[in-house]
Every structure is written in C-alpha cells, then in structure tokens.
Design an enzyme around this catalytic site. Structure first.
Site, PDB file in Angstrom:
ATOM      1  N   SER A   1       4.259 -18.802 -75.012  1.00 10.80           N
ATOM      2  CA  SER A   1       3.543 -19.927 -75.614  1.00 10.80           C
ATOM      3  C   SER A   1       2.079 -19.898 -75.198  1.00 10.80           C
ATOM      4  O   SER A   1       1.681 -19.173 -74.291  1.00 10.80           O
ATOM      5  CB  SER A   1       4.168 -21.235 -75.156  1.00 10.80           C
ATOM      6  OG  SER A   1       3.848 -21.453 -73.797  1.00 10.80           O
ATOM      7  N   LYS A   2       1.306 -20.727 -75.884  1.00  8.66           N
ATOM      8  CA  LYS A   2      -0.108 -20.839 -75.559  1.00  8.66           C
ATOM      9  C   LYS A   2      -0.279 -21.312 -74.120  1.00  8.66           C
ATOM     10  O   LYS A   2      -1.197 -20.899 -73.421  1.00  8.66           O
ATOM     11  CB  LYS A   2      -0.769 -21.805 -76.535  1.00  8.66           C
ATOM     12  CG  LYS A   2      -2.252 -21.941 -76.318  1.00  8.66           C
ATOM     13  CD  LYS A   2      -2.905 -22.717 -77.425  1.00  8.66           C
ATOM     14  CE  LYS A   2      -3.825 -23.807 -76.933  1.00  8.66           C
ATOM     15  NZ  LYS A   2      -4.654 -23.510 -75.789  1.00  8.66           N
TER      16      LYS A   2
END
Ligand code: GLU
Length: 501
Positions: free
Chosen positions: A262-263
């Site tokens: 994920s970011k």
C-alpha cells in the site's frame, strides 16, 4: 497462437497509477511484443462518481515515461475507438437489451431504501442478504411482474437497474493461464448490476462489450479481478461470443508482513508506490521519476515481481524482456516488494549510464548550490564516484570536496592526526610544490618515492592527507582528487588542516 494477439490495459482514472497497475500494463505490453501483437489502453471511466481529473493524463504520461506506451488509445490509432468508455456510452444499452430479450438479464426496481430494509431484516435473522437466485423472485423484478407493467414503470421514469441472471446449480471449470483450472459454483455468485437507468453501464458490462468489440485476445489483469472471472465468462456465453483467454497476475505484497503493498508502506519505509509524483491540494505523493529512478530500472524490477526467465538472470533490457516473457512462467503466489532490491536495480542502471549524460543530470544540482560547473570536468568527477551511488541525487554527498574545501573534519578520522603530522604535512607541501606534471599517476609516484626514501609509513601521511582534502576518510582514489582540485587548492587545504587540527 493463431488469433492476432490484442491485449489491453484498462484502468479506471480514479487517481495515480499504483505500481501494481504499472506492472499489469508492463506484462500486457511484454506479452503483446512477444507475440507481435497490439497493446492498447482503454480508459474505463463509466463510474463518474470515482472520476478524478488529471488521472487519465497521468496514466498516459507514466506509460510514456516507462517506454511502454500503448499502440492504440485515446487520440492515437483509434482503430476501435473511442477508447474512453464514457464516450462509448450510447453503445451499451443495446447489449443490455439483448440480454434482457434472451432471458440472461432482468430489470430490478428495488429502491435503495427497500434494499436496505432487506439487508437489515436478513441481519436480524443472522443472515447476509445477497441479490441472487435465492431471492430474486421475491424482489421487485421483471421476473415476477408482467411485461406491460415493466414497460409502464420504465416509461414513467422509475429508476431501475438491469441485473445478470446467474444460472443456478452450475459448476464452472475455467482456465487461467497462470492458475490453471479454477472452479466456481454459480450458486455462490450474486446477480451483478450490468446497467443503470441513467444510461450508464457498470464495469462488468462495459468491460466485456469492449473487450469483445476491440477484439481482445487475452485479458491479463490483477488477481483482485479473479472473482469477476465467472461472471465475465458467463457474459461471453450469454452474448454468444468467444471469450478471451484469462491470466490473473499475483498481488504485489508488502515488504514486511502480509497483505497487498500500500501507499502507507511506501510512506513508512521511504519508497514511492507511484511511477510519477501525484499532487493534490492536500498532499504530494512521491514518484519513481522524481526520486531519480531510471525508467529502465523500474521496468526491470517490476518485470521480476512475479516472473523470471527460469535462470538467475536479473538484468534485462525492455527488448530482452519482450523476447523472454512468458505468461506460463508468472508465479501464482504473491510477489514481495523489496525496496532494497529496487535501489540495487537503479544502481545497476546508473553505472551503465554514459558519464557525460550523468554529468548533465548532475549539473543543475550543482548550479543550484552556486557552483560554476564550467570550471570542472564533471564527466571525470562522475566517473570516479558513480560506483558508490544508487541515484544522481546522492552525487553531491560523494563529490562536495571537489567543489569546496571541507567545512569540518570527521571527529573519528581526526584521531589520525598525530603530534608529528604537521611536520610531515609541511614536508608533503614542499614535495607537491615541486611537481611540474600535476597528474594523478605522476603525483602518486613522486609522493610514494618520497615516503619510501625517507622510510615514512604510508598511513602516517595518506590518512591525514585525505582528511585535509576531504574532511573525512572517504572518497575516490586520493591522487585523482589531488589532480582535479589542483596544486594550489591542495596545498591551501593542507595548510588549513595544519592550522585547525
Ligand atoms: N477498470 C478495471 C480496473 O480498474 C479493469 C479490470 C480489467 O482489466 O478487467 O482495473
């Protein structure tokens, strides 16, 4: 493969492209190149609520930057255009109607409030409400009301959706190129919405209609779409069309722990998850391009996330990848993202770059620091240090002493500055002053001869010498530094060290 290979990347423009999406695009590109096929880009923007301005341009720019631009897309070889689904809007209704007429779909008039009530009632009974074969005949659908009534309600402008009528009691044995045989029970599927009364198709309908009309031979996409595969295959069957082949790519996993990259992982560990920088009013997310990654390095490491050619080979040019790529060699299991390996790839490509090109990239960084680059042979300087760098942005820390005298001396290294050092350094200055041909190899020979003749230990001179020039015991070959900064500057730095240490 008999049919012409035509593959697509079909992102929804809902924000910047995640690195997983980039890998999907890359694998499609490679597959197309390998089979002399076409890689095209289709913008799936039917869900207007999730539309983000700028996202489409971002996607195109990212693919361009990586060197994997599509052959056909919006504004480019629009053989099967338009390539933006919102501009194909008028096309989908007839297909939805076709499914209604053949009995593969039905109208559903349930209001959001009614659906909510059903949901709540099910919950109260400890069950989950699923819109499917178990209850579709108890709901407000064209399966239970007369055709006249249906027409009347539609003419009256009542809101409706068209749902797929999933067949009952079937086991589907489907083939995925990466996963082999995959089995789905139709009874476990819900009756997905295909079309809405605002005239917009949903992803499922638009995706199948377009893949068919654009003659897509293979659907290569992320694993998160695997659950949609049975519906998609059934839709092809319902239309009487030949389905493309499917390949669902493994997830890209977090560097540590479980789950999808994920970011947040990127923010925490300091690496980008987007190809290009993405700015909104609230925040800026870093991109591989702006971080100084070479596009070739990004392509190379992404290719190896979930694929290899069966050997230990790790460095591949785009052309080599296109030659070796094989969907049958893509792994089923998720691929762990390794930020260190990422940098390693960039290092490999940095070292391969031409020194003059690297110097050109480095130049503006120096100019920003007020350095007159015309006075230096930057190409030579870069050639001396690039082996130690992963990014051009690290060059300054590796070269600052070429451009300015040290502003301080490393404390630990200063322990090498002994009582006898100033005298030795004075003698060294005299030796240097007398050298005519002030080039690295010559200076080295003369200084070493002086040391040997006078039986002075190498370390006694070389370490303080380096400390004087660099401020620490780091940097490339000392005599290269001496030559580049020149006689006058070398002597002045030694004098400064004598007075300050
Ligand atoms: N629009 C879908 C997405 O955003 C496409 C999925 C597919 O490739 O079928 O990923």
């Amino acid at each position: 493969m008999s049919k012409q290979v035509r593959v697509r990347f079909a992102p929804s423009p809902t924000g910047p492209l995640h690195i997983g999406g980039v890998r999907t695009a890359l694998f499609n590109y490679l597959f197309a190149k390998k089979h002399n096929g076409v890689f095209y880009l289709r913008i799936e923007d039917t869900d207007q609520t999730r539309f983000v301005p700028g996202a489409e341009t971002y996607i195109m720019e990212a693919l361009e930057w990586l060197g994997i631009a599509p052959e056909e897309t919006v504004g480019k070889n629009e053989k099967f255009g338009p390539y933006r689904q919102s501009e194909r809007k008028d096309l989908y209704q007839q297909y939805a109607d076709q499914l209604i007429n053949s009995g593969w779909a039905y109208y559903a008039f349930d209001t959001p409030e009614a659906l909510d009530a059903h949901r709540k009632q099910h919950e109260a009974e400890g069950k989950t409400f699923i819109y499917n074969h178990t209850n579709r005949e108890k709901l407000d659908t064209s399966l239970v009301i007369s055709a006249d009534e249906v027409s009347k309600r539609i003419d009256n402008g009542e809101h409706y959706v068209i749902r797929f009528k999933t067949p009952v009691d079937e086991t589907l044995h489907l083939k995925d190129i990466i996963r082999g045989d995959v089995k789905f029970e139709t009874n476990l599927l819900d009756d997905k919405v295909l079309f809405k009364s605002d005239g917009m198709p949903t992803y499922h309908l638009a995706n199948i209609v377009d893949d068919h009309l654009m003659e897509t031979s293979h659907v290569i996409r992320g694993e998160e779409w695997l659950p949609s595969m049975p519906l998609h295959v059934l839709l092809y069957k319902a239309f009487g069309w030949e389905a493309p082949e499917f390949a669902h790519l493994p997830l890209i996993l977090k560097p540590i722990g479980n789950g999808k990259l994920s970011k947040r992982d990127g923010d925490k560990m300091g690496f980008p998850v987007f190809p290009l920088e993405w700015k909104t009013e609230e925040s800026v997310s870093s991109g591989y391009r702006e971080k100084g990654f070479f596009p070739e390095a990004v392509v190379n490491f992404l290719a190896l996330l979930g694929w290899n050619d069966g050997t230990d080979k790790e460095l591949f040019s785009l052309e080599e990848l296109a030659q070796s790529f094989d969907l049958n060699r893509v792994h089923k299991a998720g691929a762990k993202f390794d930020p260190e390996k990422n940098k390693w790839f960039n290092h490999q490509y940095l070292v391969k770059q031409n020194d003059a090109d690297l110097a050109k990239t480095f130049s503006p960084i120096l100019e920003e620091k007020g350095i007159d680059v015309s006075k230096y042979d930057l190409t030579r300087i870069v050639s001396l240090i690039k082996e130690r760098a992963n990014f051009v942005s690290e060059f300054w820390d590796l070269t600052d002493f070429f451009f300015q005298p040290p502003s301080s001396y490393d404390e630990k290294a200063s322990k090498n500055w002994k009582d006898e050092t100033p005298t030795l350094m004075q003698e060294l200055i005299s030796v240097l002053e007398n050298i005519e041909d002030f080039t690295s190899a010559n200076i080295e020979t003369i200084v070493k001869d002086w040391l040997t003749k006078n039986e002075i230990g190498m370390g006694k001179v070389m370490q303080p010498f380096r400390l004087s020039l660099v401020g620490a015991l780091k940097g490339p070959h000392l005599f290269d530094i001496v030559e580049i900064i020149g006689k006058e500057e070398t002597i002045s730095r030694i004098q400064k060290a004598i007075s300050s240490l």
